[in-house]
Structures are given as C-alpha cells and as structure tokens.
Scaffold this active site. Structure first.
Site, PDB file in Angstrom:
ATOM      1  N   GLU A  47       0.748  -1.215  -0.022  1.00 52.88           N
ATOM      2  CA  GLU A  47      -0.012   0.093   0.027  1.00 52.88           C
ATOM      3  C   GLU A  47       0.919   1.435   0.027  1.00 52.88           C
ATOM      4  OE1 GLU A  47      -3.000   2.733   0.005  1.00 52.88           O
ATOM      5  OE2 GLU A  47      -1.311   2.564   1.587  1.00 52.88           O
ATOM      6  N   CYS A  77       4.540  -2.505  -8.344  1.00 51.86           N
ATOM      7  CA  CYS A  77       3.124  -2.105  -7.941  1.00 51.86           C
ATOM      8  C   CYS A  77       2.984  -0.815  -6.908  1.00 51.86           C
ATOM      9  CB  CYS A  77       2.162  -3.202  -7.360  1.00 51.86           C
ATOM     10  SG  CYS A  77       0.561  -2.815  -7.380  1.00 51.86           S
ATOM     11  N   ARG A 103      -3.232   5.697  -9.446  1.00 52.37           N
ATOM     12  CA  ARG A 103      -3.306   4.215  -8.394  1.00 52.37           C
ATOM     13  C   ARG A 103      -4.604   3.486  -8.905  1.00 52.37           C
ATOM     14  NH1 ARG A 103      -2.387   6.270  -2.472  1.00 52.37           N
ATOM     15  NH2 ARG A 103      -2.859   4.173  -2.531  1.00 52.37           N
ATOM     16  N   HIS A 174       3.234  -7.753 -10.383  1.00 57.24           N
ATOM     17  CA  HIS A 174       4.050  -8.427  -9.303  1.00 57.24           C
ATOM     18  C   HIS A 174       5.103  -9.911  -9.622  1.00 57.24           C
ATOM     19  CE1 HIS A 174       2.108  -6.218  -5.814  1.00 57.24           C
ATOM     20  NE2 HIS A 174       1.003  -6.424  -6.708  1.00 57.24           N
ATOM     21  N   GLU A 176       7.081 -10.915  -8.182  1.00 54.30           N
ATOM     22  CA  GLU A 176       7.540 -11.668  -7.136  1.00 54.30           C
ATOM     23  C   GLU A 176       6.325 -12.853  -6.389  1.00 54.30           C
ATOM     24  OE1 GLU A 176       6.571  -8.768  -7.239  1.00 54.30           O
ATOM     25  OE2 GLU A 176       5.341  -8.050  -5.556  1.00 54.30           O
TER      26      GLU A 176
END
Ligand code: GLN
Length: 192
Positions: A47, A77, A103, A174, A176
């Site tokens: 966030e 992100c 966003r 992402h 990851e």
C-alpha cells in the site's frame, strides 16, 4: 552483489525469496543504515501511502532518494507508485522516476487479473521467447512518461504497465508472486 528489499510493509518476503532462488545475497531495509553496502534495492507491492508514511517516520526519504541517484531501484506496484513523481494526490513520493501514475487504475470490478505481456527487453536479456505472465493486484497504470523513460510493456489497450529510466525500473504488476524469475534477472542486469 547484495540487493536490499524495502521491508516497511507489503510483500517484501516474496522478493527476498525470488532473489535467494537466483543465489543473490539479500538484506531487509528498514532503517537508513541498512542501505550501506547495497548494490540495488527493490520496493515491494503493498500500500503505497503506508509505505510512504513509514519511510517518512523512519527518516528514509532522503537516504532513498540519494541511493537512487547512483544505484538501481525497482518498484513493483505500490513500489512503482512510490518511485514516481506524480500520482495526482498528496502522499510521500520519492520522485526518482519521471512517470505519472494513476493508482487503482483498473477499477473495482477487476481489481486483480493476470495477462500475458510481450516484453522484448526481457526476452532479449534472458534469451527466452515465452511471453511474460503478469499478475495485477489493484494495480496502477503509468499514465505518462518523461522523455528519458523507456516503455517496457503495455496491456493490449495500450496502457503502460512497465517502464525504465536508466537504472530505475517500475512495474504495475508483481513478478515476485509468480514462479518466473526473469524480471528479477532483468533487474539484476541494471545493477552496477
Ligand atoms: N493499490 C495499491 C496502492 O495504490 C497498490 C497495490 C499493490 O501493490 N498490489 O498503493
């Protein structure tokens, strides 16, 4: 080579696991002194407002900006949002990359989705032809990029989801959270 992962909030553990799979030495970064001796840094998803507020609270803003002048940084992100210089609202940003970000740009009904992306630089760097399967979770888009920023990937409707400015890298998605280590390998090619 030693790569740090900003470990204030978000999915830093997944980045560390990916780097370990690539046999790279890692460090969790929570305080300015943790940047000493690092060759590059990853800012994870999570966030972005929370990451920014914690970075302010731990006096990390200036040390991170200075680190990014000389070393590779990759934001995924929320990390990409934090690297940008403009998000059209007031929140702490590093402002290192000349990109404007929106966003949560993919709307509530499709907060999360996965899609294959064609990323020529990634194929070239890793010598592979397989498309890149990208995972988007309440993802931002890169609305516009400065002259010195290269667009690496867009979704089929043309919206930008990966960009590079010299040794700085931003992805809306992402890597990851997948089993594909190619994006981490690509980032390591940007590390001096
Ligand atoms: N929506 C988050 C933000 O705006 C980013 C989500 C993520 O990192 N997966 O900060």
């Amino acid at each position: 080579m030693k790569i740090g992962v900003l470990a204030l909030q978000g999915d830093f553990a997944e980045h560390i696991a990916m780097l370990k799979r690539l046999k790279v030495e890692t460090a969790e970064v929570r305080l300015p002194e943790h940047l000493n001796g690092l060759d590059g840094l990853i800012i994870p998803g999570g966030e972005s407002t929370t990451i920014g507020k914690l970075a302010v609270a731990y006096n990390l803003m200036d040390p991170l900006k200075q680190f990014g002048q000389r070393h590779a940084i990759w934001g995924t992100c929320a990390g990409a949002i934090f690297l940008s210089k403009d998000v059209s609202r007031d929140q702490p940003l590093l402002g290192l990359m000349d990109i404007k970000v929106q966003r949560n740009a993919f709307g509530r009904q499709v907060d999360s989705f996965e899609t294959d992306l064609d990323i020529p630089e990634l194929k070239q760097a890793t010598g592979t032809e397989t498309p890149y399967h990208a995972v988007f979770i309440r993802a931002p888009i890169i609305e516009s990029v400065g002259d010195n920023v290269k667009v690496l990937a867009s979704v089929p409707d043309g919206r930008i989801v990966a960009a590079q400015q010299g040794h700085l890298l931003a992805t809306s998605f992402h890597p990851e959270l997948t089993n594909d280590t190619r994006f981490h390998e690509y980032f390591l090619t940007l590390v001096d």
